[in-house]
Each structure stands twice: as C-alpha cells, then as structure tokens.
Write an enzyme that holds these catalytic residues in place. Structure first.
Site, short mmCIF file in Angstrom:
data_model
loop_
_atom_site.label_atom_id
_atom_site.label_comp_id
_atom_site.label_asym_id
_atom_site.label_seq_id
_atom_site.Cartn_x
_atom_site.Cartn_y
_atom_site.Cartn_z
N PHE A 264 14.37 -1.58 55.56
CA PHE A 264 13.57 -0.79 54.48
C PHE A 264 12.30 -1.67 53.99
O PHE A 264 12.78 -1.94 53.22
CB PHE A 264 13.51 1.10 54.45
CG PHE A 264 14.22 2.10 55.61
CD1 PHE A 264 14.21 2.10 57.40
CD2 PHE A 264 14.69 2.86 54.94
CE1 PHE A 264 14.42 2.75 57.48
CE2 PHE A 264 14.85 4.40 55.74
CZ PHE A 264 14.84 3.73 57.06
N GLU A 265 11.33 -1.91 54.60
CA GLU A 265 10.26 -2.59 53.95
C GLU A 265 9.55 -1.30 53.29
O GLU A 265 8.86 -0.76 54.12
CB GLU A 265 9.78 -3.49 54.71
CG GLU A 265 10.41 -4.54 54.75
CD GLU A 265 10.40 -5.95 53.85
OE1 GLU A 265 9.70 -5.86 52.65
OE2 GLU A 265 11.24 -6.93 54.35
#
Length: 299
Positions: free
Chosen positions: A173-174
């Site tokens: 997850f960014e």
C-alpha cells in the site's frame, strides 16, 4: 472511526490478530532524521525491498546501483531476516507492506507486468477495487506493482510473501504522495505536512484497513485459503500457558477466551497508534522517480 459500525467492527476484531512492525529500517530512519530525507537504504547501503529471494538481483536497463542495491545475496540484511522469520512464525492470512510516494493499492507481482492466476488473485483485486471506491473515491492505482508503477522491482517483500511464504493475500500500500512537490524535496513528496491532510490520510487508511479486516475472512473462506492457518487463542492451550506462568498451576485460573479477547484488543490499539506513528516514518521508504501522466511517482 467515522462511518464505521462499532458492533460489526468489534465482531470482526474478535476473530482478528494483528501484528504491526512500525519500523523496519531503523538505521535508515536515523539517516533521514539526521537530514538525508531522500535516503531509502539501510545502514549498510542496501535497499531492503530488493533483498528478498524472488527474482533477486535482476537488473533492469535503468538500474541504479546506489539506490537499488539488493545486497550481496538474498536475505543478507538482518532486517530482511527478521521479517522473514516473522512471516514464518506468525503465518498470516494477510501481509501489507506500507510505503509512501503515491496513492496505490498494489498486489503481486512487482517483478513482472502480471498478477497471479486463480480465484484468490481475482478476490484480492476485487477487494482492493471496493476499498478504493469506498475510501479513496477511486484515487488509488489498483493492480500489480510491476504493471502500474512504470518499472519492475526485483527481490521485493510482497512477491516473496505471495510466492514463497504462501500468504493468501499479500499487498503493498502506497498511502500518500504529493506529485506537485519537487523531486529534491523528499520530505514534502512523501509526507503530509499540514494538519488537515495528515488527519485525512490517517482516517482514510485506518478505514481501509478496518474494511479489509471485516471482508477478507469471508473472501478467504470462499477460496478455501484458511484451512490449517487459524490460530487458537482460547481453550486448554492458552489456559495451560497461563497456569504455567502463574507458577506451575498455582493461583487463579484465567479464562482462555477472555485472555484471547484482551490480546486482540491490545493488538488493535497498537495498530491504531502505529497508524499515527507511521505517518512520520515514510521518509525512509524512498524510491526512484518515474514519470507517469506528467507526475513524479515513487514506490
């Protein structure tokens, strides 16, 4: 949490054990705190997200030996060894590797422009698309890291968790990125710098994680991916452990189920607290710049 049903949330957390590692790259973090805001490597100059064994050491045409140093061998770095051991001892259903530099919900693979085949992969992508719609209004990129970022990354954590550790759902997850920031201003590029943005990022991603905790168990059951992976937190095993700790059976016997519930609540409190701490820790998760639709993207 705004918009979250407390009853359904508590029910989901009753059957969830969460482990949070708020700081993987301790020495790299110290370099960032000393003022080197664009540093992503550990204290030995190795990119920890290139030090895992899946497709380790392969170099693309735009390979940067300074920034993407994979180490002398897979798992040459103690940080990667510790995380690998955690994956073996905890045996999770879900693994999330948290980065910043953009807004994205990635699944395997990082080292090629494809996603895994099969029902589980389809369920992963469907869940990520739902999370993107409900919590981010479609802002996040969704899909494989290698197919979305614009370059391939070899020897990454997420690819190892999927291919070798066999974690049913492995993600990267960014959680934040400022495409208008200068590529030389890594602090602003990778971190929210005002209170309103900070609060929005925390609320959005806490909500996203809680949605995943609520929906993923049923998805995994539908794909028959949970057999043999559940952890017993009640019954004789826990009660026996408590009795042993209380002096070979002497003392008041604590109910195993209540102990398990208390442990899960503690994990959840640590998770929420870590979400706040993580917002200040993303400077060390820096990667090379890539242009996509006129913006500078990082993973």
């Amino acid at each position: 949490m705004v918009g979250t049903d407390p009853i359904s949330l508590e029910k989901a957390l009753e059957n969830t054990v969460i482990k949070v590692v708020p700081m993987e790259n301790v020495m790299g973090r110290k370099l960032v705190e000393a003022g080197d805001f664009c540093e992503r490597r550990n204290g030995r100059g190795v990119d920890l997200n290139r030090n895992w064994s899946v497709d380790w050491g392969k170099k693309e045409k735009d390979y940067d030996p300074y920034e993407e140093n994979p180490g002398v061998a897979p798992f040459s770095e103690p940080e990667a060894q510790i995380m690998r051991m955690l994956s073996k001892t905890f045996d999770p259903h879900i693994w999330v590797n948290v980065h910043s530099g953009m807004e994205a919900l990635f699944m395997p693979y990082d080292h090629k422009n494809t996603t895994p085949e099969g029902l589980t992969s389809q369920l992963m992508k469907s869940m990520l698309e739902d999370v993107n719609h409900h919590h981010f209004q479609g802002r996040c990129l969704v899909g494989s890291g290698g197919g979305s970022v614009g370059y391939f990354a070899h020897g990454t954590t997420t690819d190892y968790m999927h291919d070798i550790a066999k974690v049913p759902m492995a993600f990267t997850f960014e959680i934040y990125g400022n495409p208008s920031a200068s590529s030389k201003d890594c602090f602003k590029m990778f971190n929210p710098v005002d209170a309103a943005t900070f609060q929005r990022v925390v609320a959005d991603w806490c909500g996203a994680f809680l949605t995943i905790f609520k929906t993923s168990p049923e998805l995994l059951r539908s794909a028959n991916m949970t057999q043999g992976r559940w952890i017993s937190i009640g019954g004789d095993s826990v009660e026996g452990l408590l009795l042993e700790r209380n002096g070979r059976g002497r003392g008041k016997k604590t109910d195993g189920l209540e102990f398990g519930m208390s442990e899960m609540r503690t994990y959840f409190r640590l998770f929420i607290l870590s979400c706040f701490f993580l917002m200040f820790m993303f400077c060390s998760r820096i990667t090379k710049s890539k242009c996509r639709h006129g913006s500078s993207l990082h993973a």
